[in-house]
Design an enzyme around this catalytic site. Structure first.
Site, PDB file in Angstrom:
ATOM      1  N   TYR A  26      12.809  -8.906 -87.927  1.00 26.53           N
ATOM      2  CA  TYR A  26      13.803  -9.964 -88.126  1.00 26.53           C
ATOM      3  C   TYR A  26      15.216  -9.383 -88.048  1.00 26.53           C
ATOM      4  O   TYR A  26      16.078  -9.654 -88.857  1.00 26.53           O
ATOM      5  CB  TYR A  26      13.582 -10.672 -89.466  1.00 26.53           C
ATOM      6  N   GLY A  27      15.414  -8.565 -87.024  1.00 30.57           N
ATOM      7  CA  GLY A  27      16.733  -8.010 -86.780  1.00 30.57           C
ATOM      8  C   GLY A  27      17.524  -8.907 -85.845  1.00 30.57           C
ATOM      9  O   GLY A  27      17.363 -10.127 -85.840  1.00 30.57           O
ATOM     10  N   GLN A  29      17.431  -9.512 -82.514  1.00 33.31           N
ATOM     11  CA  GLN A  29      16.647 -10.383 -81.640  1.00 33.31           C
ATOM     12  C   GLN A  29      15.649 -11.220 -82.432  1.00 33.31           C
ATOM     13  O   GLN A  29      15.422 -12.388 -82.121  1.00 33.31           O
ATOM     14  CB  GLN A  29      15.910  -9.551 -80.589  1.00 33.31           C
ATOM     15  N   SER A  52      10.739  -5.220 -97.119  1.00 30.50           N
ATOM     16  CA  SER A  52      11.813  -5.365 -96.135  1.00 30.50           C
ATOM     17  C   SER A  52      13.004  -6.126 -96.708  1.00 30.50           C
ATOM     18  O   SER A  52      12.850  -7.164 -97.350  1.00 30.50           O
ATOM     19  CB  SER A  52      11.297  -6.093 -94.892  1.00 30.50           C
ATOM     20  N   THR A  85      10.450   3.199 -81.707  1.00 29.00           N
ATOM     21  CA  THR A  85       9.733   4.289 -82.364  1.00 29.00           C
ATOM     22  C   THR A  85       8.819   3.817 -83.485  1.00 29.00           C
ATOM     23  O   THR A  85       7.959   4.574 -83.942  1.00 29.00           O
ATOM     24  CB  THR A  85      10.722   5.325 -82.924  1.00 29.00           C
ATOM     25  N   GLN A  87       6.960   0.949 -83.175  1.00 25.32           N
ATOM     26  CA  GLN A  87       5.980   0.004 -82.648  1.00 25.32           C
ATOM     27  C   GLN A  87       4.557   0.545 -82.607  1.00 25.32           C
ATOM     28  O   GLN A  87       3.605  -0.188 -82.887  1.00 25.32           O
ATOM     29  CB  GLN A  87       6.404  -0.471 -81.255  1.00 25.32           C
ATOM     30  N   HIS A 109      10.940  -5.393 -74.966  1.00 24.85           N
ATOM     31  CA  HIS A 109      11.314  -4.207 -74.184  1.00 24.85           C
ATOM     32  C   HIS A 109      10.020  -3.493 -73.824  1.00 24.85           C
ATOM     33  O   HIS A 109       9.059  -3.506 -74.591  1.00 24.85           O
ATOM     34  CB  HIS A 109      12.235  -3.304 -75.015  1.00 24.85           C
ATOM     35  N   ASP A 192      16.587   0.128 -67.851  1.00 26.88           N
ATOM     36  CA  ASP A 192      17.247  -0.001 -69.146  1.00 26.88           C
ATOM     37  C   ASP A 192      17.604   1.374 -69.707  1.00 26.88           C
ATOM     38  O   ASP A 192      18.738   1.610 -70.142  1.00 26.88           O
ATOM     39  CB  ASP A 192      16.333  -0.749 -70.118  1.00 26.88           C
ATOM     40  N   GLU A 228      44.905   5.771 -73.998  1.00 31.57           N
ATOM     41  CA  GLU A 228      44.683   5.804 -72.556  1.00 31.57           C
ATOM     42  C   GLU A 228      43.218   5.989 -72.170  1.00 31.57           C
ATOM     43  O   GLU A 228      42.793   5.506 -71.111  1.00 31.57           O
ATOM     44  CB  GLU A 228      45.528   6.919 -71.924  1.00 31.57           C
TER      45      GLU A 228
END
EC number: 1.1.1.86
Length: 337
Positions: A26-27, A29, A52, A85, A87, A109, A192, A228
């Site tokens: 539930y971040g 995305q 969590s 990492t 998953q 992803h 990606d 710059e």
């Protein structure tokens, strides 16, 4: 376009509205997907560990929160939106035992599928829906009746309708309003990673830091060098974002454009291009993935060292002081405490 693009008329929400979707994570995305799925008439459950910090937020937004294992057991469709990492362990411990025939496993992803870290059973659909924008933008565009373009890919079509299901999911989060581009897990993952390493993150950050070093080592004030080499980069990137490199060149001065055209290729020359090809080769061969997984499993010693070295670079202290002068810049908590 040379690729296949799908829009609203190409997707059938009915393929997903009668099924339960578990959003694991539930971040950025995760919240955008879950809320938009719900608003599209899809039954949604959230999978989060018991401790969590995101659980209260999801519950406050009216979503039912279960453990990842409970969510995977209940759902017909499981979307994994946890960090790359995390998953593999999450899949092995909480999802695989409940991934029965006929279910669908979705990803935002392709990393874990592309590099064989997760191997789903042959009797489930495996697909990817990857919005090309951060979660807050995905959600805002959905609420406004618009959408963020997405990539869609099917790795395994056990049901014969995996693409249709993926397009229905993309429609439910607003993607088909803008356009959904068909790709593959391999293409999405490799491009990606290359973009992150050679251009967007690694390449851009190294270019900015090196430019800053060249100016300060030549005796110029760090504050002026910061403006710059870093601060004004946003002005240029915004022009590219809006209309490509041609729009940027149209908008800058003739002096700047001449310097761009005559000196840019000397900075990013054929040798740099060859090194970029080498970076791509490491991605394609799996060398980078193996290195990163090993680094993570070892406790990230190099990652921590490199991160600390970057944070200690003089450009950071200089930038912190200058950003304090800019009332229009949202400064991070670390700079305002």
């Amino acid at each position: 376009m040379s690729v296949e693009v799908f829009y609203d008329d190409d997707a059938d929400l009915g393929l997903i509205q009668g099924r339960t979707v578990a959003v694991i994570g539930y971040g950025s995305q995760g919240h955008a997907h879950a809320l938009s799925l719900r608003d599209s008439g899809v039954a949604v459950v959230i999978g989060l560990p018991a401790g969590s910090k995101s659980r209260p937020k999801a519950e406050e937004q009216g979503l039912r929160v279960l453990t990842p294992a409970e969510a995977a057991a209940e759902a017909d469709i499981i979307m994994i939106l946890a960090p790359d990492t995390a998953q593999r362990a999450l899949y092995t411990d909480s999802i695989a035992p409940h991934l029965t025939a006929g279910k669908a496993l979705l990803f935002g992803h392709g990393f874990n599928i592309r590099y064989g870290l997760i191997t789903p059973p042959v009797d489930v659909d495996v697909a990817m829906i990857a919005p090309k924008g951060p979660g807050h933008l995905v959600r805002r565009q959905y609420v406004d009746g618009k959408g963020v373009p997405c990539l869609v890919a099917v790795e395994q079509d056990a049901s014969g309708s995996a693409l249709g299901l993926a397009l229905a999911y993309a429609k439910a989060i607003g993607g088909t309003r803008a356009g959904v581009i068909k790709t593959t897990f391999t293409e999405e993952t490799e491009t990606d990673l290359f973009g992150e390493q050679a251009v967007l993150c690694g390449g851009a950050a190294a270019l900015v830091q090196t430019g800053f070093e060249v100016l300060t080592e030549a005796g110029y004030a760090p504050e002026v060098a910061y403006f710059e080499c870093l601060h004004e980069l946003k002005l240029i990137v915004d022009l590219m974002y809006e209309g490509g490199i041609a729009r940027m060149r149209y908008s800058i001065s003739d002096t700047a454009e001449y310097g761009d055209l005559s000196r840019g290729p000397r900075v990013i020359d054929s040798q740099v291009k060859e090194r970029m090809r080498a970076v791509l080769g490491e991605i394609q061969s799996g060398e980078f993935a193996r290195e990163w997984v090993a680094e993570d499993e070892a406790g990230r010693p190099n990652f921590a060292k490199w991160r600390a070295e970057g944070a200690a670079h003089p450009i950071e202290e200089t930038g912190g002081r200058l950003r304090a002068m800019m009332s229009w810049v949202d400064r991070p908590i670390t700079e305002t405490a």
